[in-house]
Design an enzyme around this catalytic site. Structure first.
Site, PDB file in Angstrom:
ATOM      1  N   ASP A  89     -18.445  21.271  20.744  1.00 30.93           N
ATOM      2  CA  ASP A  89     -17.980  19.974  20.061  1.00 30.93           C
ATOM      3  C   ASP A  89     -16.308  20.212  19.988  1.00 30.93           C
ATOM      4  O   ASP A  89     -15.860  21.168  19.848  1.00 30.93           O
ATOM      5  CB  ASP A  89     -18.395  19.995  18.542  1.00 30.93           C
ATOM      6  CG  ASP A  89     -18.025  18.455  17.887  1.00 30.93           C
ATOM      7  OD1 ASP A  89     -17.470  17.672  18.829  1.00 30.93           O
ATOM      8  OD2 ASP A  89     -18.645  18.364  16.763  1.00 30.93           O
ATOM      9  N   ASP A 140     -17.615  13.574  22.511  1.00 30.49           N
ATOM     10  CA  ASP A 140     -17.231  14.625  22.334  1.00 30.49           C
ATOM     11  C   ASP A 140     -18.006  15.902  21.998  1.00 30.49           C
ATOM     12  O   ASP A 140     -17.648  16.762  21.434  1.00 30.49           O
ATOM     13  CB  ASP A 140     -15.889  14.567  21.340  1.00 30.49           C
ATOM     14  CG  ASP A 140     -16.601  14.207  20.296  1.00 30.49           C
ATOM     15  OD1 ASP A 140     -17.870  13.818  20.161  1.00 30.49           O
ATOM     16  OD2 ASP A 140     -15.767  13.869  19.013  1.00 30.49           O
ATOM     17  N   GLU A 141     -19.206  15.569  22.238  1.00 32.28           N
ATOM     18  CA  GLU A 141     -20.381  16.430  21.808  1.00 32.28           C
ATOM     19  C   GLU A 141     -21.547  16.739  22.953  1.00 32.28           C
ATOM     20  O   GLU A 141     -22.028  15.854  23.628  1.00 32.28           O
ATOM     21  CB  GLU A 141     -21.076  15.830  20.636  1.00 32.28           C
ATOM     22  CG  GLU A 141     -21.652  16.745  19.761  1.00 32.28           C
ATOM     23  CD  GLU A 141     -22.536  16.205  18.723  1.00 32.28           C
ATOM     24  OE1 GLU A 141     -23.343  16.711  17.750  1.00 32.28           O
ATOM     25  OE2 GLU A 141     -22.191  14.996  18.412  1.00 32.28           O
TER      26      GLU A 141
END
Length: 380
Positions: free
Chosen positions: A9, A102-103
């Site tokens: 993350d 973003d993960e």
């Protein structure tokens, strides 16, 4: 074979992107959002210390942290950096799932024989930071749920490995809110009966949870006990959703066609939000009366907002339709999909507009997708 699942993350992704552009923001309280009437899309750890959280109204956030600097946000920059990070990771792992902008989830099962999964993951994280300047956290465990919780607990710039025998001791003292599928409503329900820690939840009979929550109670019990068989789904940008409209009679009514496009965008936008997708590419298709077919597409910042998607779709149509002959079919397609929250990209939106989307989506969920529509989606 024992599974080795990594959750990665990017730390305060939007804020970190802005700090790449302006180093004066490093170490300062920063809020990314849509102005005084908007909401917090992201915030730095310095603002979180004062109680600022994502989705909070900007006015409330500034009351909590008056010195915070509010930045409108640049989704195009964030999208480009997200693609760069994806490419860096994808080159180095056998199976990658992009869970949001973003993960990421990585399945490194079996790689311990060759590299050592923790060492390999550490090197990947170092590559991301070296090549982009973005900080990233990760956790390595036996499944997606434990790894995701581990990443959250280890931030910022966390590096955590949880062997199977450490999973239960790690989870037990944590709040049940840490389990990804536990929303505020479920948390309040569990709290009323005294269930506030994962340990207490894990000891509840499955039958009781099933009666209390429904079918999700069984899955929740498994996750509280550190069990999650959910596979890492290989990432591909070829996923798409689309719709087409073949006219009963070939037409040259441009305003009518644009109204049709508006309705199609609204239909697909609702589907994106319902299934928690964001799209990065809009495609417009035209089939003329002589059956010639043309398409045009453009890459856009990740979004699921009707008004943003409609703007790009109409721009594409205006560029594509140059032959001035009758049209037989019009089509709209969204590709380059990733899972993500609808609100995360509404940097220009007000609380009122967000509320409008939520209300319209609620009505469509309850009464059908055609129950409420914008006037622009109707033919004049």
């Amino acid at each position: 074979m024992k599974r080795s699942i990594v959750h990665m993350d990017l730390d305060t992704f939007f804020v970190s992107c802005e700090r790449l552009k302006n180093s004066e923001l490093v170490g300062k309280p920063v809020i990314i959002g849509g102005g005084d009437r908007g909401v917090v899309a992201s915030c730095s750890y310095e603002t979180r210390f004062f109680g600022v959280r994502s989705a909070m109204p900007i006015k409330m956030a500034l009351r909590l942290c008056p010195e915070a600097r509010v930045i409108k946000g640049d989704m195009e920059m964030y999208s480009n950096l997200s693609h760069t990070v994806t490419e860096i990771i994808q080159e180095k792992v056998p199976v990658l799932e992009k869970a949001s902008v973003d993960e990421f989830y990585l399945d490194l099962s079996g790689m311990d024989k060759f590299f050592g999964c923790y060492k390999w993951t550490t090197e990947i994280a170092a590559s991301v930071t070296k090549e982009t300047g973005l900080p990233i956290s990760f956790a390595l465990s036996t499944n997606k749920t434990v790894s995701k919780i581990g990443t959250g607990e280890s931030k910022p710039v966390g590096r955590l490995q949880l062997h199977e025998e450490l999973v239960k001791p790690f989870l037990n003292p944590l709040s049940v809110k840490k389990i990804p599928m536990v929303g505020n409503q479920t948390f309040q329900l569990l709290s009323r009966i005294g269930v506030r820690t994962i340990k207490t939840l894990s000891e509840m009979p499955v039958e009781v949870l099933h009666q209390l929550i429904g079918k999700n109670g069984i899955e929740l019990s498994k996750k509280a006990n550190g069990i999650d068989e959910t596979p890492v789904i290989p990432y591909s940008e070829r996923k798409s959703i689309s719709t087409e409209n073949t006219f009963a009679q070939d037409t040259i009514d441009i305003q009518g066609i644009k109204s049709i496009i508006s309705g199609m965008i609204e239909q697909l936008g609702f589907q994106l939000r319902k299934e928690k997708w964001l799209t990065s590419t809009v495609v417009i298709k035209i089939r003329y009366s002589n059956f010639d077919t043309e398409t045009k597409q453009c890459r856009i910042p990740y979004t699921s907002s009707d008004h943003t998607l409609l703007k790009y779709a109409l721009e594409l149509f205006n560029k594509l339709y140059t032959r001035r002959i009758r049209i037989r079919l019009i089509g709209v397609k969204f590709t380059g999909l990733v899972h993500g929250c609808h609100q995360m990209n509404l940097f220009e939106d007000t609380e009122e507009l967000m509320s409008l989307y939520q209300t319209m989506d609620y009505l469509k969920h309850r009464f059908g997708s055609d129950s409420v529509m914008k006037a622009s989606g109707f033919l004049k």
